[in-house]
Structure formats: structure tokens, C-alpha cells
Write a protein that holds these residues in place. Structure first.
Motif, PDB file in Angstrom:
ATOM      1  N   ARG A 313      -2.671   2.041  -6.114  1.00 44.32           N
ATOM      2  CA  ARG A 313      -2.620   0.595  -5.922  1.00 44.32           C
ATOM      3  C   ARG A 313      -1.489   0.172  -5.000  1.00 44.32           C
ATOM      4  O   ARG A 313      -1.660  -0.711  -4.164  1.00 44.32           O
ATOM      5  CB  ARG A 313      -2.464  -0.101  -7.275  1.00 44.32           C
ATOM      6  N   ASN A 314      -0.317   0.759  -5.108  1.00 46.01           N
ATOM      7  CA  ASN A 314       0.847   0.352  -4.324  1.00 46.01           C
ATOM      8  C   ASN A 314       0.952   1.066  -2.985  1.00 46.01           C
ATOM      9  O   ASN A 314       1.960   0.947  -2.295  1.00 46.01           O
ATOM     10  CB  ASN A 314       2.134   0.569  -5.130  1.00 46.01           C
ATOM     11  N   ASP A 315      -0.051   1.811  -2.624  1.00 47.86           N
ATOM     12  CA  ASP A 315      -0.039   2.543  -1.361  1.00 47.86           C
ATOM     13  C   ASP A 315      -0.263   1.578  -0.199  1.00 47.86           C
ATOM     14  O   ASP A 315      -0.979   0.571  -0.345  1.00 47.86           O
ATOM     15  CB  ASP A 315      -1.125   3.612  -1.367  1.00 47.86           C
ATOM     16  N   ARG A 317      -2.054   2.050   2.216  1.00 46.66           N
ATOM     17  CA  ARG A 317      -3.454   2.171   2.596  1.00 46.66           C
ATOM     18  C   ARG A 317      -4.335   1.647   1.461  1.00 46.66           C
ATOM     19  O   ARG A 317      -3.934   1.657   0.298  1.00 46.66           O
ATOM     20  CB  ARG A 317      -3.825   3.626   2.894  1.00 46.66           C
ATOM     21  N   GLU A 318      -5.507   1.198   1.808  1.00 42.52           N
ATOM     22  CA  GLU A 318      -6.452   0.706   0.816  1.00 42.52           C
ATOM     23  C   GLU A 318      -7.817   1.314   1.097  1.00 42.52           C
ATOM     24  O   GLU A 318      -8.119   1.689   2.245  1.00 42.52           O
ATOM     25  CB  GLU A 318      -6.519  -0.827   0.853  1.00 42.52           C
ATOM     26  N   THR A 320     -12.193   1.239   0.143  1.00 39.63           N
ATOM     27  CA  THR A 320     -13.345   0.531  -0.399  1.00 39.63           C
ATOM     28  C   THR A 320     -14.522   1.497  -0.466  1.00 39.63           C
ATOM     29  O   THR A 320     -14.752   2.286   0.461  1.00 39.63           O
ATOM     30  CB  THR A 320     -13.706  -0.696   0.456  1.00 39.63           C
ATOM     31  N   ARG A 336      -3.770  -2.004   4.809  1.00 38.12           N
ATOM     32  CA  ARG A 336      -3.865  -3.197   3.971  1.00 38.12           C
ATOM     33  C   ARG A 336      -3.879  -4.495   4.780  1.00 38.12           C
ATOM     34  O   ARG A 336      -4.300  -5.539   4.274  1.00 38.12           O
ATOM     35  CB  ARG A 336      -2.706  -3.238   2.971  1.00 38.12           C
ATOM     36  N   ALA A 339      -7.243  -5.668   4.803  1.00 40.88           N
ATOM     37  CA  ALA A 339      -7.881  -5.919   3.512  1.00 40.88           C
ATOM     38  C   ALA A 339      -8.134  -7.400   3.270  1.00 40.88           C
ATOM     39  O   ALA A 339      -9.074  -7.766   2.561  1.00 40.88           O
ATOM     40  CB  ALA A 339      -7.020  -5.348   2.388  1.00 40.88           C
TER      41      ALA A 339
END
Length: 390
Positions: A313-315, A317-318, A320, A336, A339
Motif C-alpha cells: 500500500r505505501n509503495d 508504485r501502484e 490494478t 502513483r 493513479a
């Protein structure tokens, strides 16, 4: 944003602009505020509001549009400082710097459209309090009639007593606080730029360039009459800020167009480095990654077949998930900064989902063809063996 909200905001802006223009007392201005400057002043407020309405149309999910509208309305309200009506003058003087607090919130929120951390909310709230309390406190000890005889007595309704020493002390104290706020803001901007990804930098660059141009010009003042025109530079430099926000948002519209063009070519094009490079170029994210979902391994794998785990979660990068007809086909991993661009992300997700699904179908067809070839080879071998026995 509804047409009714657009119309109401435009009406309020027009009423404010007309009210400011009608309330100007040219004797109070003493020639320091020309009709040209008044026109430029009203133009800046109108540009902020118009840019805010456009931003709200294209990004209704966040507050960037409303922040631009609020900054424009507060900018126009401060024009009442030129009025000789005590209530209007006091309101304009008290709110004269509040638009700066809105711009600070805009800088902290862009490009995501919201404040992401608790300390950011505290800092922005403190900025609002500072710009409100500082001006009101100074007005409590400033008789504007003493500063300018053109100001009628009792023009400042917030006046407690005229005390030049207290007023000067307050200016020094609040000036120091203002410098500290500016230093924190600059530090945050620099830190974000250094740690930000190319996608983030591409989004915020127009806004920060405009803010850099605005900061030194907003306070420029040349007393020499032949150089008085330099004072007018404050207005176009301020108007650059809302325009820069639109430029930053327009970049995502151009990226979506590039992704749509890419989708047209997916039908017959194989999924490979060229496809990924095109996505990275469109989103300005050189680290964008596309993983496939492997049923054999019950997890994600990269192009080389190596197992991959979704970022926490705190990375920075995200990820999907990419689902086609109820089937999980892969995952898209990106910066992010993208995002919070749901329309752009939806276009990219559609393109990559289609590409991965095509790849899956090709793989299934290849497997079927291979199975057919093996069956034919086995049949041919069986017939050959039967012939030899005969």
C-alpha cells in the motif's frame, strides 16, 4: 459539473467584477491604479474562475476546479480595497491575501486533486489561519486615513486604535512567519521534484514554472514613472497559474488520445516491447510494467516468466488488476501520479486488458494447433507401423 452550477458560478463572478468596478474610488487610488490595471485585475479573476470551471468539467472527482474558482472569487473580492464604502473596504482588505492560501492548497493538491497526508492538511489549514489573522491583526492598529488622506475617516471597521509601533511589530512578526511558510513550501516542492517520477514531474512542471514566474513579479514595484508599466506584469504572471493547471491536465488528455490510437492497432499486433514502450511514452512513466496472470503458478509473472508480487500500500508504485469477461488476465503496475487520473487509467487498463486477452487467446489457439499436430503425427506414425507389419 452541472450546467446550473456553471451558470451560478459565472453569475457570481460577473456580479463581483461589476461590483468591484463600480465601487472603485479614483480619488482614493490617487492615480496608482489606472483603468488599464483595473481591467487586468478583473481579467485575472475571470481567468481563474473560467479555468476552474473547465477543470471541474474534465475532473469532477477532485477539488482542483473548485480551488481555482475559489481563488478567482477571493482575488476579485480583494478589489473592494479600492472602495470608499466602509463595509466593502474592510471586507476587501481583510481578505486581500486569502487567495494565496488557496493557491498553496492547490500546489499541495496537484496533480492528485486532494491533500494526501495529515501534515499537509495541518499546513494548509495553518496557511488559511495565517493569512486571515495577519491582515485582521494589522488592520486593528492601522488608521488608513493617516496613511492616505484620501481615505475617509472610519473607513477601516476593524480599527481598535491607531498605533504605528504595534502595527510595525505585527508586520515584522507576521513577515517572519510568512518567510517560514514560504521556506517550507519551497522545501516540499524541491523534495517532491527530486523524489518524483517522470510521470509526476511532467504533470507538475507547468504549474511550478508558472509559480516561479509569479513569485518575484507579484511584489514588483518600481517607483520611477517611466518604469511604472512593470507593475502590470503582476497580473499576467498571476493568470499563468490557472492556465498552467489546465496545461498539466491537458497532458493527460493527450495521453488518452495516444492510448486510444494504440488500441486501434492491438487487433493484429502482438504484445511485446513495442506495445509496452508506447504505453510508457503515453503515460510518461518509463517504469510502467505489465504482468500476466499464470494459472499454472496461480500468480503474476513478468515477460520472462518470473513470479511477481503486487506492490504494498505505501509503495510509490501502484497496481490494478486486469479482468476480461470475468477472467483475471494480468496486472498493470504504474506510478502513483497516474493513479488519480481515472479517465487516463481507464483507457490504459482497457488497452492492456485487450492486449493480454488477445495474447491469452493466441496462446490457447497455439496450444490447440500443437495438440492437433501431435494427434496427426501420432496417427501418421500408427498408420506407418500398421503398414510395415503388413
Amino acid at each position: 459539473m452541472s450546467l446550473r452550477a456553471h451558470s451560478a458560478t459565472a453569475l457570481v463572478t460577473a456580479v463581483l467584477a461589476v461590483a468591484v468596478t463600480a465601487s472603485v474610488d479614483w480619488q482614493l487610488c490617487r492615480g496608482d491604479f489606472s483603468p488599464t490595471e483595473l481591467a487586468l485585475f478583473v481579467m485575472v479573476g475571470a481567468v481563474f474562475v473560467a479555468a476552474g470551471l473547465v477543470a471541474k468539467c474534465h475532473r469532477p472527482q477532485d477539488n482542483l476546479g473548485w480551488l481555482l474558482v475559489a481563488a478567482g472569487l477571493l482575488w476579485l473580492v480583494k478589489g473592494f480595497r479600492l472602495s470608499t464604502v466602509p463595509a466593502l473596504f474592510t471586507a476587501g482588505a481583510a481578505l486581500t491575501n486569502m487567495y494565496i492560501a488557496v493557491l498553496i492548497q492547490l500546489v499541495f493538491s496537484f496533480p492528485w486533486g486532494r491533500l494526501r497526508h495529515r501534515w499537509e492538511r495541518w499546513f494548509v489549514g495553518g496557511s488559511y489561519a495565517y493569512y486571515a489573522v495577519a491582515v485582521v491583526s494589522e488592520l486593528a492598529f492601522l488608521d488608513t486615513h493617516r496613511i492616505s488622506p484620501a481615505h475617509p475617516p472610519s473607513l477601516n471597521l476593524l480599527l481598535v486604535r491607531d498605533d504605528p509601533r504595534v502595527f510595525a511589530a505585527l508586520q515584522v512578526m507576521f513577515g517572519a512567519v510568512g518567510i517560514a511558510l514560504g521556506a517550507v513550501l519551497i522545501g516540499v516542492v524541491v523534495a517532491r521534484w527530486r523524489s518524483g517520477s517522470p510521470a509526476y514531474r511532467a504533470a507538475v512542471a507547468p504549474v511550478w514554472i508558472a509559480a516561479t514566474a509569479w513569485t518575484p513579479l507579484v511584489s514588483v514595484w518600481v517607483h520611477s514613472p517611466q518604469h511604472a508599466w512593470t507593475l502590470l506584469l503582476r497580473y499576467p504572471s498571476t493568470a499563468l497559474i490557472p492556465l498552467a493547471v489546465l496545461v498539466g491536465m491537458w497532458r493527460y488528455r493527450v495521453a488518452r488520445a495516444a492510448v486510444r490510437n494504440l488500441m486501434i492497432e492491438i487487433g493484429t499486433a502482438p504484445l511485446g516491447d513495442g506495445f509496452i514502450d508506447a504505453l510508457r511514452a503515453a503515460m510518461r512513466d518509463p517504469d510502467l510494467t505489465l504482468w500476466s496472470f499464470s494459472r499454472a503458478r496461480d500468480g503474476y509473472v513478468d515477460a520472462q516468466g518470473r513470479p511477481q508480487v503486487l506492490p504494498p500500500r505505501n509503495d510509490p508504485r501502484e497496481a490494478t488488476a486486469l479482468i476480461r469477461d470475468g477472467v483475471l488476465v494480468g496486472a498493470l503496475v504504474y506510478d502513483r501520479a497516474v493513479a488519480d487520473q481515472p479517465t487516463l487509467l481507464a483507457a490504459v487498463r482497457a488497452a492492456t486488458t485487450l492486449a493480454l486477452d488477445n495474447q491469452r487467446l493466441r496462446g490457447e489457439l497455439d496450444a490447440q494447433f500443437a495438440e492437433v499436430r501431435r494427434a496427426r503425427e501420432q496417427t501418421a506414425e500408427s498408420r506407418g507401423s500398421a503398414t510395415r507389419r503388413c
